[in-house]
Scaffold this motif. Sequence first.
Motif, PDB file in Angstrom:
ATOM      1  N   ILE B 229       0.886  -1.243  -0.009  1.00  0.00           N
ATOM      2  CA  ILE B 229       0.087  -0.113   0.104  1.00  0.00           C
ATOM      3  C   ILE B 229       0.849   1.255   0.069  1.00  0.00           C
ATOM      4  O   ILE B 229       1.859   1.420   0.886  1.00  0.00           O
ATOM      5  N   SER B 230       0.713   1.909  -0.888  1.00  0.00           N
ATOM      6  CA  SER B 230       1.125   3.414  -0.824  1.00  0.00           C
ATOM      7  C   SER B 230      -0.084   4.189  -0.874  1.00  0.00           C
ATOM      8  O   SER B 230      -0.914   4.270  -1.592  1.00  0.00           O
ATOM      9  N   CYS B 231       0.153   5.130   0.164  1.00  0.00           N
ATOM     10  CA  CYS B 231      -1.055   5.863   0.249  1.00  0.00           C
ATOM     11  C   CYS B 231      -0.978   6.998  -0.903  1.00  0.00           C
ATOM     12  O   CYS B 231      -0.262   7.951  -0.865  1.00  0.00           O
ATOM     13  N   GLU B 232      -2.248   7.185  -1.632  1.00  0.00           N
ATOM     14  CA  GLU B 232      -2.301   8.170  -2.471  1.00  0.00           C
ATOM     15  C   GLU B 232      -2.939   9.349  -2.129  1.00  0.00           C
ATOM     16  O   GLU B 232      -4.120   9.246  -1.664  1.00  0.00           O
ATOM     17  N   MET B 233      -2.248  10.514  -1.792  1.00  0.00           N
ATOM     18  CA  MET B 233      -2.873  11.728  -1.052  1.00  0.00           C
ATOM     19  C   MET B 233      -3.924  12.454  -2.091  1.00  0.00           C
ATOM     20  O   MET B 233      -3.357  12.731  -3.188  1.00  0.00           O
ATOM     21  N   ILE B 234      -5.173  12.769  -1.786  1.00  0.00           N
ATOM     22  CA  ILE B 234      -6.030  13.350  -2.555  1.00  0.00           C
ATOM     23  C   ILE B 234      -5.809  14.894  -2.303  1.00  0.00           C
ATOM     24  O   ILE B 234      -6.162  15.155  -1.223  1.00  0.00           O
ATOM     25  N   LEU B 246     -11.899  11.941  -5.004  1.00  0.00           N
ATOM     26  CA  LEU B 246     -11.914  10.385  -3.990  1.00  0.00           C
ATOM     27  C   LEU B 246     -13.178   9.734  -4.395  1.00  0.00           C
ATOM     28  O   LEU B 246     -12.781   8.459  -4.466  1.00  0.00           O
ATOM     29  N   LYS B 249     -12.268   7.534  -7.521  1.00  0.00           N
ATOM     30  CA  LYS B 249     -11.358   6.740  -7.100  1.00  0.00           C
ATOM     31  C   LYS B 249     -12.041   5.548  -6.527  1.00  0.00           C
ATOM     32  O   LYS B 249     -11.564   4.310  -7.329  1.00  0.00           O
ATOM     33  N   ILE B 250     -12.673   5.856  -5.654  1.00  0.00           N
ATOM     34  CA  ILE B 250     -13.460   4.632  -4.978  1.00  0.00           C
ATOM     35  C   ILE B 250     -14.248   3.928  -5.979  1.00  0.00           C
ATOM     36  O   ILE B 250     -14.315   2.711  -6.090  1.00  0.00           O
TER      37      ILE B 250
END
Lengths: 337, 256
Positions: B229-234, B246, B249-250
């Motif tokens: 997991i690399s967190c993608e910051m919105i 967001l 993306k979901i």
Amino acid sequence: MNIWVYIDHFKGQALPASWEALGAGLALGKVTALVFGAEVEQLAKQACEFGAEEVLQAEDKALGDFRAEDFASTLSALASQHNPDLIFLPTTTRGRELAAMSAIDLDTGVLVDVIAIEMEGDRVVATRPIYAGKLLEKTLCAANPQIVTLRGRAFPKPVLQSGRTGTITKVETLSRAATTIEGYSETESGINLSDATVIVSGGRGVSNNPNLIPPNDLGDEEAEIWRAQQGFNLVGELAATLGGAVGASRAAVDANYVPYAHQVGQTGKVVSPDLYIAAGISGAIQHLAGMRNSKLIVAINKDPDAPIFNAARYGVVGDLFQILPALTETFKKKLGK
Amino acid sequence: MKIIACVKQVPDSAARVVAENGQVSWGDAQLVINPWDEYAVEAALQQKEAHNGSLIAISIGNENAKEALKHALAMGADEAVLITDPALTALDTQGAAHVLAAAIKKIGEVDLAFFGRQAIDGDAGLTPAQTARLLGWSIFSLSAKIDVEGDTLRVERSTEEGRQIVSGKLPGVFSIVKDFGEPRYPSFMGIRKASRAEIPVWSLADLGIKAPAAVVSWPEVINPPAREISCEMIEAGSPEEIANILADKILAEKIL
Ligand SMILES: Cc1cc2nc3c(=O)[nH]c(=O)nc-3n(C[C@H](O)[C@H](O)[C@H](O)COP(=O)(O)OP(=O)(O)OC[C@H]3O[C@@H](n4cnc5c(N)ncnc54)[C@H](O)[C@@H]3O)c2cc1C
Ligand SMILES: Nc1ncnc2c1ncn2[C@@H]1O[C@H](COP(=O)(O)O)[C@@H](O)[C@H]1O
């Protein structure tokens, strides 16, 4: 191989994890479903529609309320008679207890809360999380029947084939009824986080909105709870829009924002929904233990360094009081609600 | 009234636990009383206080497990017993239940036996019901509230369907959940008393039983596959724009 699957239900309504357990059985061979209760005719038919070849149906008024002692006696007597190789149950409260007691009666063991199964000859090699999911163990049971409880949402649900039939056999029931179920208290409605496909959770951050002015006769603690309730309303609206359930961190539960039934984590519920949205939750290891197996994790937090972001796929650094309502509105539009 | 609380010594919940050569390792992390068992001791103490009873804490484990027993003593238990035996190595829950049931029988005339909901190492949650079965007593699992009057019990249980109210007769086995209420902290006097306590040690021979056969084995422990997991910051100007990105993306994950 003789495979039995116990169908856990509440007043004739099967819990989804029961059908998933049936599906796990079907992946190995023909399945005999076990259906115990007061009025379970319909449930027995449903088990056939989900793929059971045979159903052993123990129907008796005395089995109207689940009592582990009586259900275990009925199950153990049947198993002594028919010698199944495997008994699968869902890891529900009732499933776990029934498995535990039957294993004692039958001088065997339980592989509990299993997430994957392989066969090695006639032995189940099960994988299950231990230490709150920090590790996995491979485990087996040397005696027969091998009793296995399967974690909800870890195995796919079989397809319902309506009209499919099987052999339904009525069997004898055993009941001593040493305890009495008086009823359910009204104060706490059952929320079933384990079966939810979407969970939106709130943490301590949910009370943190200084702009909200509480009614002025409230004390400090009451004002904080009042604020948290406004925050949890936002959490609840997003959950409702997504057809999901409301979760919480322990800090939110301990501060009396929401009842314990909502708590996710090591000392709460272990959940694995398709979508988990954490709002105002820092992401302590004990919280992660309860939700890190969710398919997609989204975190909303003011603090860019909050550890929750290390577990999340998408993150928003921001104020949940702004982000949550905007997200609810957007989803309402996009989902046509 | 004679009351028992069963407590286990486990690695702290915040410990970094890893698999090394197929075995569990927690390095030099601290061992503590299983957090759920603190709730069991609290529930037991409340009954002891309400009915002028006595509370004995018991644990199966090695010398280390005395620390869990001392914690129970410091909270207010009257006595503690450690059960230890070289034959008790790979103990499964069935085995633990056989040993605990034998100990409860040896102590004799026990009315209430309290357990935690589960041990946070193996996360099984089977031992209470299994011990109840061996004793032939009723199980009141996941108890949040307990009233005892004479030989009658009224218990509220935390179930999937909400708070269930169930009644029954003594003797009973209980497992305790968090909404029972927070366990008390050991008092200063309690800690002093506990540090001086001589804890008797029983072997299987003392219990008059043979080593229970291990039915369940766990030949291998593994580290869970690392999730990439690399967190993608919105990031965007307004909450509305963030929400829009967001949500897309979901929705693109096709899980809703
Ligand atoms: C034995 C044991 C068992 C435990 N079991 C559990 C368990 O089952 N479940 C559990 O959750 N915890 C558990 N804990 C507690 C855990 O260690 C943490 O204390 C707890 O999870 C913290 O909850 P929190 O994230 O809500 O609160 P905090 O850690 O206080 O975090 C609040 C977060 O909200 C953010 N925030 C504040 N205001 C806003 C805002 N307006 N908008 C957006 N973000 C905001 C902050 O930046 C912060 O990151 C356990 C602890 C122990 C010792
Ligand atoms: N070795 C042990 N000694 C004393 N009590 C135990 C032991 N193992 C389990 N228990 C009790 O049984 C409960 C459930 O354990 P488990 O079934 O292993 O999850 C624990 O919370 C304890 O109360």
